[in-house]
Design a protein around this motif. Structure first.
Motif, short mmCIF file in Angstrom:
data_model
loop_
_atom_site.label_atom_id
_atom_site.label_comp_id
_atom_site.label_asym_id
_atom_site.label_seq_id
_atom_site.Cartn_x
_atom_site.Cartn_y
_atom_site.Cartn_z
N TYR A 196 -7.07 2.44 -8.02
CA TYR A 196 -6.71 1.76 -6.78
C TYR A 196 -7.09 2.61 -5.57
O TYR A 196 -6.66 3.75 -5.43
CB TYR A 196 -5.21 1.46 -6.75
N VAL A 219 -6.61 -2.26 -0.60
CA VAL A 219 -6.74 -3.70 -0.81
C VAL A 219 -8.21 -4.07 -0.96
O VAL A 219 -9.05 -3.68 -0.17
CB VAL A 219 -6.11 -4.48 0.36
N SER A 220 -8.50 -4.85 -1.98
CA SER A 220 -9.86 -5.32 -2.24
C SER A 220 -10.27 -6.33 -1.21
O SER A 220 -9.45 -6.99 -0.59
CB SER A 220 -9.92 -5.93 -3.63
N TYR A 242 -1.98 -10.03 -5.07
CA TYR A 242 -1.88 -9.09 -6.19
C TYR A 242 -3.20 -8.98 -6.92
O TYR A 242 -3.66 -7.87 -7.24
CB TYR A 242 -0.79 -9.51 -7.17
N MET A 278 -5.73 -7.07 -5.05
CA MET A 278 -5.44 -5.64 -5.06
C MET A 278 -5.82 -4.99 -6.38
O MET A 278 -5.82 -3.76 -6.48
CB MET A 278 -3.95 -5.41 -4.78
N ASP A 316 0.82 -1.21 0.00
CA ASP A 316 0.00 0.00 0.00
C ASP A 316 0.86 1.26 0.00
O ASP A 316 0.55 2.22 -0.71
CB ASP A 316 -0.95 0.01 1.20
#
Length: 67
Positions: free
Chosen positions: A61, A64-65, A32, A35, A2
């Protein structure tokens, strides 16, 4: 990750790229993808066997998803 992404955005970059070997690092590959990194065509001459290439569009972005 991040902080690296935040630095890149502050610095004016529009995308981040990475090379990885999903078979060797399955957990990292899942992170990954969660993200927002998506698989792209080869963009360098990395000689590592079974390497895959990914790109993250920084303008999309936001962290984090939760996938």
């Amino acid at each position: 990750m991040d902080e690296a992404i935040a630095w890149a955005k502050r610095s004016g970059y529009t995308a981040m790229y990475l090379d990885t070997v999903p078979a060797a690092f399955p957990q990292a590959s899942r992170i990954y993808q969660a993200m927002g990194f998506v698989e792209v065509k080869r963009y360098n001459d990395n000689p590592v066997e079974n390497v895959e290439f990914f790109r993250l569009a920084l303008d999309r972005y936001d962290g984090v998803s939760s996938k």
